[in-house]
Design a protein around this motif. Structure first.
Motif, short mmCIF file in Angstrom:
data_model
loop_
_atom_site.label_atom_id
_atom_site.label_comp_id
_atom_site.label_asym_id
_atom_site.label_seq_id
_atom_site.Cartn_x
_atom_site.Cartn_y
_atom_site.Cartn_z
N GLU A 21 0.84 -1.20 0.00
CA GLU A 21 0.00 0.00 0.00
C GLU A 21 0.87 1.25 0.00
O GLU A 21 0.61 2.20 -0.72
CB GLU A 21 -0.92 0.00 1.23
N ILE A 22 1.92 1.19 0.79
CA ILE A 22 2.81 2.35 0.86
C ILE A 22 3.45 2.59 -0.51
O ILE A 22 3.48 3.70 -1.02
CB ILE A 22 3.91 2.15 1.93
N GLN A 23 3.93 1.50 -1.11
CA GLN A 23 4.61 1.66 -2.41
C GLN A 23 3.65 2.20 -3.46
O GLN A 23 3.99 3.06 -4.27
CB GLN A 23 5.22 0.33 -2.88
N LYS A 24 2.43 1.69 -3.40
CA LYS A 24 1.43 2.14 -4.35
C LYS A 24 1.19 3.65 -4.20
O LYS A 24 1.12 4.39 -5.18
CB LYS A 24 0.14 1.37 -4.10
N ARG A 25 1.09 4.07 -2.95
CA ARG A 25 0.87 5.49 -2.66
C ARG A 25 2.05 6.33 -3.17
O ARG A 25 1.87 7.39 -3.77
CB ARG A 25 0.74 5.66 -1.15
N MET A 26 3.26 5.81 -2.95
CA MET A 26 4.45 6.54 -3.38
C MET A 26 4.46 6.73 -4.89
O MET A 26 4.75 7.82 -5.41
CB MET A 26 5.72 5.77 -2.96
N LEU A 27 4.14 5.65 -5.60
CA LEU A 27 4.14 5.72 -7.06
C LEU A 27 3.10 6.69 -7.57
O LEU A 27 3.35 7.48 -8.49
CB LEU A 27 3.91 4.32 -7.66
N ALA A 28 1.94 6.65 -6.95
CA ALA A 28 0.86 7.55 -7.37
C ALA A 28 1.27 9.00 -7.15
O ALA A 28 1.04 9.87 -8.00
CB ALA A 28 -0.42 7.21 -6.62
N ALA A 29 1.89 9.24 -6.00
CA ALA A 29 2.29 10.62 -5.68
C ALA A 29 3.35 11.12 -6.67
O ALA A 29 3.30 12.26 -7.14
CB ALA A 29 2.83 10.69 -4.25
N HIS A 30 4.29 10.22 -7.02
CA HIS A 30 5.33 10.62 -7.96
C HIS A 30 4.73 10.89 -9.34
O HIS A 30 5.10 11.86 -10.02
CB HIS A 30 6.41 9.55 -8.05
N ALA A 31 3.79 10.03 -9.74
CA ALA A 31 3.14 10.21 -11.04
C ALA A 31 2.43 11.56 -11.07
O ALA A 31 2.47 12.28 -12.08
CB ALA A 31 2.15 9.08 -11.29
N GLU A 32 1.80 11.90 -9.96
CA GLU A 32 1.09 13.18 -9.88
C GLU A 32 2.06 14.36 -10.01
O GLU A 32 1.80 15.32 -10.72
CB GLU A 32 0.33 13.23 -8.56
N LYS A 33 3.20 14.24 -9.32
CA LYS A 33 4.21 15.30 -9.40
C LYS A 33 4.69 15.49 -10.84
O LYS A 33 4.87 16.60 -11.31
CB LYS A 33 5.42 14.95 -8.53
N LEU A 34 4.88 14.36 -11.52
CA LEU A 34 5.34 14.44 -12.91
C LEU A 34 4.29 15.10 -13.78
O LEU A 34 4.59 15.90 -14.67
CB LEU A 34 5.68 13.05 -13.45
N TRP A 35 3.07 14.72 -13.51
CA TRP A 35 1.95 15.23 -14.30
C TRP A 35 1.86 16.75 -14.18
O TRP A 35 1.59 17.45 -15.15
CB TRP A 35 0.68 14.53 -13.80
N LYS A 36 2.15 17.23 -12.96
CA LYS A 36 2.04 18.68 -12.72
C LYS A 36 3.37 19.41 -12.89
O LYS A 36 3.44 20.62 -12.65
CB LYS A 36 1.55 18.92 -11.28
N ALA A 37 4.40 18.65 -13.26
CA ALA A 37 5.75 19.23 -13.27
C ALA A 37 5.83 20.54 -14.04
O ALA A 37 6.31 21.55 -13.54
CB ALA A 37 6.74 18.23 -13.83
N LYS A 38 5.32 20.51 -15.26
CA LYS A 38 5.49 21.70 -16.11
C LYS A 38 4.73 22.88 -15.53
O LYS A 38 5.26 23.99 -15.46
CB LYS A 38 5.02 21.39 -17.53
N GLU A 39 3.51 22.59 -15.07
CA GLU A 39 2.71 23.73 -14.58
C GLU A 39 3.30 24.29 -13.29
O GLU A 39 3.19 25.47 -13.01
CB GLU A 39 1.22 23.31 -14.47
N GLU A 40 3.97 23.41 -12.51
CA GLU A 40 4.56 23.91 -11.27
C GLU A 40 6.01 24.34 -11.44
O GLU A 40 6.70 24.64 -10.46
CB GLU A 40 4.45 22.85 -10.17
N GLY A 41 6.45 24.31 -12.67
CA GLY A 41 7.80 24.79 -12.95
C GLY A 41 8.91 23.85 -12.49
O GLY A 41 10.06 24.27 -12.32
N LYS A 42 8.56 22.59 -12.29
CA LYS A 42 9.60 21.63 -11.88
C LYS A 42 10.34 21.13 -13.11
O LYS A 42 9.74 20.92 -14.17
CB LYS A 42 8.94 20.43 -11.20
N LYS A 43 11.63 20.91 -12.94
CA LYS A 43 12.42 20.39 -14.05
C LYS A 43 12.43 18.87 -14.02
O LYS A 43 12.39 18.26 -12.95
CB LYS A 43 13.85 20.93 -13.99
N VAL A 44 12.48 18.29 -15.21
CA VAL A 44 12.40 16.83 -15.32
C VAL A 44 13.70 16.28 -15.91
O VAL A 44 14.17 16.78 -16.93
CB VAL A 44 11.20 16.41 -16.20
#
Lengths: 440, 402, 435
Positions: A21-44
């Protein structure tokens, strides 16, 4: 990956472990960060698993993406065949690495990741050229498509089985003079070395618990499968989560679970429940096949075969042989980490390591899964097998498949060989008890 | 169809030319290194030979350390591979199979060691296989730098060369001496100039230098010392214009991708006979890997490092840095006035095949016709290739006229 | 007496072998594997049972008769007639099916073809040493075509329409298990023999008696074990299925107890097996994913050259030198073959090269499995090919020194024999504990 197990779990009586469950949560959170990366100005930053500099990427404030992991997940989700075809359509040969083709195909088809979310384009390609020549060609290919800088980190090969001062200095020089400036240029910020040290301290903690978990397989029977389940265990530490609190939490939970399994005398988990009886203890060399991962795994657990140690779970670091990230010497330690990954070891060192596993983990046999895509792993495996047989007296089994190209996975063929192999192990065992002697 | 006036070639020139090609051919077919074995036998205690695999190795270090460098490209179509096949799966290229086969048989008593340059995972792992099979011999993995900054990759490469020299000097018992390395640099500078001159002659007068002759001539360097090889090439160059070789109406083709595992000689002949002049190929790229002379006046090790970092050719086995290889491919094709490019890769060759898509695209964008084909060193069927390259050459000519 | 059956379901042929509780081989059955594994198994099994009865019949007669020279002839003739009767009953079935499905205008043609086939069969089987291993389908197919060509010459009916009838019927016939009445067939064979030679009355009395007792013998199969590539398709318990590796190892050990290495080249795969002094497999290697260099490859080459599979070996042995062949890949072999032919190479020399190439592949597999350190046994369909055997023998000697090379006349049954032995010895691998 955790999601995969969770789906499996839902189909069976296996209770969902907290760590999943923890790993699943971690992956989902990372996917979300990537999804929002450009709009939040994060570099990839796109980079590779072996020799990855995740702590450094995170310390720079950028987000890492691992094309290899996308490829393997595409394989598990039956998307890879189409991607590979797409890459072959633009001129990629049938003969070459299918991770590359899967990734290139995915990119050509719009770069929608395996979870169905479009991946942000890279701001930097961090080419950690560790243990695999194809990595270099891979990013040379990506460079043609993305208009972004690429920084090369050439990690010398441990050709003589040692890391010399010159090798270490070479990697440190590159990290200091090339990689860090490239990251800083992309993010526009200086890297905070204290933050890097803090993250490396977190890495250490998680690494200790991963090692404990993997080594629990020395018990008889083993509470874990160090290959089919092992690939889930290594997930966080080999990818975006090394150097994070999340990873520390995940591995703490994982360790506690395995401790519980040992207390309750439970064998490894399989998609069809807890393995009832350990009949064969195996060491496996080579990556798994991802397109038929479940079917492949089933051949093993149906026969009561448990993988107690594997080389694939060492591609992102040989922690069980003592290496830990060292916050006191961050760059030197990162350099050592890079050079110590399994595929950066020469053939004699690989033989030594597998021999050690066969003996330490009391294996009845070892299997080589020879992967068509991966010459770094595969070229020389037949000699390794012969050497190991001679040194240990334990017979080797040999099968062939591929990472993510379903055209190179034949269930009937592999099943035939593995069953023959298991029967051979059983027959050799039975021979000791003299049942075999008929009328002669 | 002859474009130039035919002129009689002198009988003496014909004979001298034949003698050169014959001697090269003998070396080419001597994959078991019998000549090297014979040479060593004359003074077994003092003479040492170490082979190196494609693509490039600094032979100056060998020679300066008192060891004879032997270039090896495997067994071609000359050996029956049994043990080699037992070491390698069907999806691995052919070169390491014949290398292992020969290593376990004919070469065992001839070679003191093997140098494997960092060009791909298969060759890299050959170095490990060698270590297991021949624990008492020298196996050196030459980790050519992919970082081309002199204070970074240069520093590392220098340490590699010093390490290699140490191993080799220990083997030969010769005390390291800067002059010996410098002399070797002088010889190989001269040798590379000769090879470059020969390559230039192909571009200017491809009918004077048939591809298979060029190939044999360069490959003669596999086993010869630099000066003998240079003399041979120079003699050939002197003769070439004197032979009666009228120009044919062939297409000018550049071949790219065969820098490691080599095509059988008959394949090169087949391509040429199907109506192509090869104005350039990268089969023996190692002989021209350095595009300029190494400095003869500075520290010889530093000189070899500098020339590698700054003046080695672009190649599928080198990281391209900021200049895409595809761009350099197009530039080269234009410079050599190639009408078309043949992207020719050994089966299962990662470096060559992974460059193919962007090479294709660059050629398409530049409007240069290309064709792709795959081979193995022991290929035995040429008819389909004759068909393919013949059609390609025809198409180019039609396209050129239209 | 208890009996044990081993079934080897291969990709090309299905073999059945029956042993008794003394581990004596008493019956063999061989058929081509069809798309229907179940039928193939049943056919092979029924053949094995029939051949076992015939074997037991002979054994009875052995006891009853005294004159050895007479006995030999009697067995040969009885055997030939028995096989002829089997063939005729097969033909009858095919004939029936053909006539049922044939359009009206073709019926006459079909019936004259079968008349011809039956006469031909008499002739073929008159030779007591007729090769038993040819399959009904192959024999009937070529004979039918030959006869159909003749019939169509009359102009009344086309060759194609005749062959269409056959193609449809043979599929039906092949997918049913023929019911064979041993007693009836043996009696017919006896009657035919009587007509031919008119042996002494007391001899026939003995034959009569033997037939009666063999026919009613209860061939109770105590246990059976399946093996071969298609073994998973057999409706057997897991404990009744053994890998072909284990079976070939044990079978070869039984045939030649000093064997330490077994090479099996079958239709679809090649196996190199190392065994110990008890027939226990210590190591094995199978060809990689690519089926290059297996029996199939030879079949492909035979088709390409338009010669029979059995002609390849002899042709190749007639070569004056071996061409260099690079590709054991079935996909490329055709092209390479045509290339060489167009260059004027002789068929023989090309074939010699092709055989050499196959053996080179096998040699690599042998090397992978641990080499040939001792006595060596060659099994599988390809072991019948003399050119392969010769090249193998030479290369083994060259690479490992002189080694004794065994090829058993029952070589094709090695896997089935191993399976039968497993059935008898009832080795419970499941129960074997972790050491």
């Amino acid at each position: 990956m955790a999601e995969k197990i969770a789906q499996d779990g839902a189909n069976s009586s296996v209770q969902k472990d907290q760590s999943m469950e923890i790993q699943k949560r971690m992956l989902a959170a990372h996917a979300e960060k990537l999804w929002k990366a450009k709009e939040e100005g994060k570099k990839v930053v796109y980079t590779f698993v072996p020799g990855n500099l995740t702590e450094l990427i995170l310390a720079s404030g950028a987000l890492p993406v691992y094309p290899e992991i996308n490829a393997l997940q595409s394989g598990m989700r039956n998307l890879s065949a189409d991607y590979i075809q797409e890459a072959e359509r633009i001129g990629h040969s049938e003969d070459v690495c299918t991770y590359v083709k899967c990734d290139v195909g995915m990119m050509l088809k719009g770069n929608v990741g395996p979870t169905g979310v479009k991946l942000p384009e890279p701001d930097l390609l961090l080419l950690s050229y560790t243990g695999c020549f194809v990595f270099m060609k891979w990013f040379e290919n990506l460079k043609q498509h993305y208009n972004c800088p690429c920084v090369m980190l050439h990690v010398p090969y441990q050709a003589d089985g040692v890391v010399t001062d010159a090798m270490k200095q070479y990697v440190v020089d590159q990290i200091r003079d090339d990689v860090i400036p490239a990251l800083e240029k992309v993010t526009g910020k200086k890297i905070d070395m204290d933050e890097l040290r803090r993250r490396m301290q977190l890495s250490r903690q998680a690494e200790d618990d991963l090692v404990w978990t993997l080594q629990s397989a020395k018990r008889k029977p083993s509470p874990i499968d160090a290959y089919f389940v092992g690939v889930y265990y290594i997930g966080p530490l080999f990818s975006a989560f090394r150097g994070t609190e999340d990873a520390v939490e995940y591995y703490r939970a994982l360790r506690a679970e395995v401790e519980d399994r040992i207390k309750s005398n439970l064998g490894p988990m399989t998609p069809e429940g807890v393995l009832a009886k350990e009949r064969y203890r195996l060491v496996v060399e080579g990556p798994p096949n991802w397109t038929s991962f479940r079917d492949f795994w089933k051949i093993f657990y149906d026969e009561g075969a448990v993988v107690v140690a594997s080389s694939y779970t060492k591609v992102g670091g040989l922690y069980d042989r003592g290496f830990r990230h060292d916050p006191e010497h961050p760059l030197e330690s990162l350099a050592e980490y890079c050079m110590g990954c399994y595929t950066n070891l020469n053939i004699p060192s690989r033989i030594d390591l597998l021999e050690h596993y066969i003996r330490e983990y009391n294996a009845d046999g070892f299997i080589v899964n020879s992967i068509k895509s991966c010459n770094s792993f595969s070229a020389g495996q037949l000699l390794m097998m012969r050497e190991l047989e001679q040194r240990t007296g334990v017979p080797g089994g040999f099968i062939e498949s591929d990472l993510v190209d379903p055209r190179y996975y034949s269930q009937a063929n592999i099943k035939n060989r593995l069953e023959s192999y298991f029967q051979m192990l059983a027959q050799r065992r039975a021979a000791g008890s003299a049942v075999l002697h008929g009328v002669s | 169809m002859s474009k130039t006036m035919e002129r009689p070639s002198s009988q003496a020139a014909e004979a001298a030319h034949k003698e050169i090609i014959d001697s090269c051919q003998r070396i080419y077919y001597d994959v078991r290194l019998e000549a090297i074995a014979a040479w060593k036998k004359e003074d077994p205690a003092a003479r040492k030979a170490v082979a190196y695999l494609p693509v490039y190795a600094p032979r100056e270090i060998f020679v300066g350390s008192g060891v004879r460098p032997v270039a090896t490209f495997g067994g071609g179509d000359q050996v029956n591979v049994i043990r080699g096949d037992s070491f390698y799966q069907s999806y691995i290229c052919h070169l390491p199979r014949s290398v292992v086969e020969l290593g376990l048989s004919s070469w065992k008593d001839t070679l003191e060691g093997l140098v494997a340059p960092a060009i791909c995972d298969v060759i890299r792992n050959v170095s490990g296989v060698w270590k297991v099979l021949f624990p008492d011999k020298l196996t050196y993995f030459l980790d050519l730098p992919q970082n081309f900054q002199s204070k970074c990759g240069g520093k590392f490469y220098l340490s590699q060369l010093q390490e290699l020299a140490e191993h080799l000097s220990k083997m030969s018992g010769r005390k390291p001496d800067a002059d010996a390395y410098r002399e070797a640099i002088v010889s190989y500078n001269r040798n590379r100039r000769a090879v470059r001159a020969l390559a230039k002659m192909r571009v200017e007068n491809p009918h004077w230098v048939p591809a298979w002759e060029y190939y044999l001539l360069v490959r003669a360097g596999d086993q010869m010392d630099a000066d003998t090889h240079t003399d041979l090439i120079e003699k050939y160059i002197d003769l070439a214009g004197e032979l009666n070789r009228p120009e044919q109406d062939n297409a000018r083709i550049m071949v790219v991708g065969g820098f490691c595992e080599q095509p059988p000689l008959n394949l090169i002949r087949t391509i040429e006979r199907s109506g192509c002049y090869l104005v350039d190929d990268d089969f023996t790229l190692g002989y021209r890997f350095l595009e300029q002379d190494a400095d003869e006046n500075i520290d010889p090790f530093q000189s070899l490092v500098d020339v590698y970092l700054k003046h080695s050719t672009y190649s599928s086995v080198k990281y391209e840095g900021d200049t895409p290889k595809s761009k350099r491919l197009v530039e080269t094709a234009l410079a050599k006035r190639a009408d078309g490019v043949l992207l020719m890769s050994p089966s299962f060759c990662d470096p060559s095949l992974l460059d193919r898509p962007h090479f294709q695209k660059a050629l398409e964008d530049a409007g240069i016709p290309y064709s792709t084909l795959q081979y193995a060193e022991n290929l035995g069927q040429f008819a389909p290739i004759r068909e393919q390259t013949g059609t390609f050459a025809e198409a180019i000519k039609l396209w050129g006229e239209g | 007496m208890k009996y044990y059956l081993g079934i080897d379901l291969g990709s090309t042929t299905t073999k059945a072998l029956l042993i008794d509780e003394n581990e004596e081989i008493i019956g063999r059955g061989l058929t081509n594997t069809r798309c229907n594994y179940f039928v193939a198994t049943e056919v092979a099994k029924s053949e094995a049972l029939n051949s076992a009865r015939f074997f037991l019949l002979k054994r009875e007669l052995e006891k009853a008769l005294i004159d050895d020279s007479l006995k030999e002839r009697l067995f040969d003739e009885l055997g030939a007639n028995f096989r002829l009767e089997q063939q005729l009953s097969h033909l009858d079935l095919l004939n029936e099916t053909c006539e049922k499905t044939a359009p009206e205008n073709v019926k006459d043609g079909v019936s004259s073809i079968f008349k011809q086939l039956k006469t031909d069969a008499q002739e073929i089987f008159a030779d007591v040493k007729t090769d038993q291993s040819r399959f009904f389908r192959d024999m009937a197919g070529s004979a039918y075509c030959a006869a159909a060509t003749k019939v169509s010459e009359s102009g009344k009916v086309s060759f194609d329409s005749l062959v269409a009838v056959y193609d449809k019927a043979i599929l039906q016939v092949e997918n049913q298990v023929p019911e064979i009445d041993f007693q009836q067939m043996a009696r017919k064979a006896q009657a035919a023999m009587k007509k031919q030679n008119g042996q002494k009355a007391e001899m026939h009395e003995a034959v009569d008696k033997a037939i009666s007792s063999a026919a009613v013998l209860d061939l109770k199969i105590e246990q059976m074990v399946g093996t071969g590539y298609g073994r998973q398709r057999l409706p057997f318990e897991k404990s009744q299925i053994r890998s072909e590796i284990l079976c070939h190892g044990l079978g070869a050990h039984f045939m030649f107890p000093n064997t330490r290495t077994v090479l099996d080249i079958g239709g679809q795969d090649t196996k190199a097996i190392q065994i110990d002094d008890k027939g226990v497999v210590t190591n094995f290697q199978m060809n990689d994913r690519c089926a290059a260099g297996c029996g199939r490859y030879l079949g492909y080459i035979a088709d390409e050259l338009n010669v029979g599979l059995h002609e390849l070996g002899p042709l190749s042995l007639a070569a004056d030198r071996a061409c260099q062949i690079c590709s054991t890949c079935t996909v490329f072999a055709g092209a390479e073959l045509r290339d060489l032919l167009s260059l004027g190479e002789s068929r023989e020399n090309i074939l010699s090269g092709l055989h050499q190439a196959i053996v080179l592949r096998a040699m690599s597999l042998l090397a992978r499995s641990g080499g040939v350190e001792n006595e060596f046994t060659f099994t599988g369909g390809v072991a019948k090919n003399g050119a392969v055997v010769k090249a193998l023998d030479e290369l083994v000697a060259e690479n490992y020194g002189e080694r004794k090379l065994n090829i058993h006349t029952d070589s094709i049954f090695t896997g089935a024999l191993g399976a039968a032995l497993y059935a008898h010895r009832a080795i419970d691998l499941e129960g074997a504990e972790v050491a």
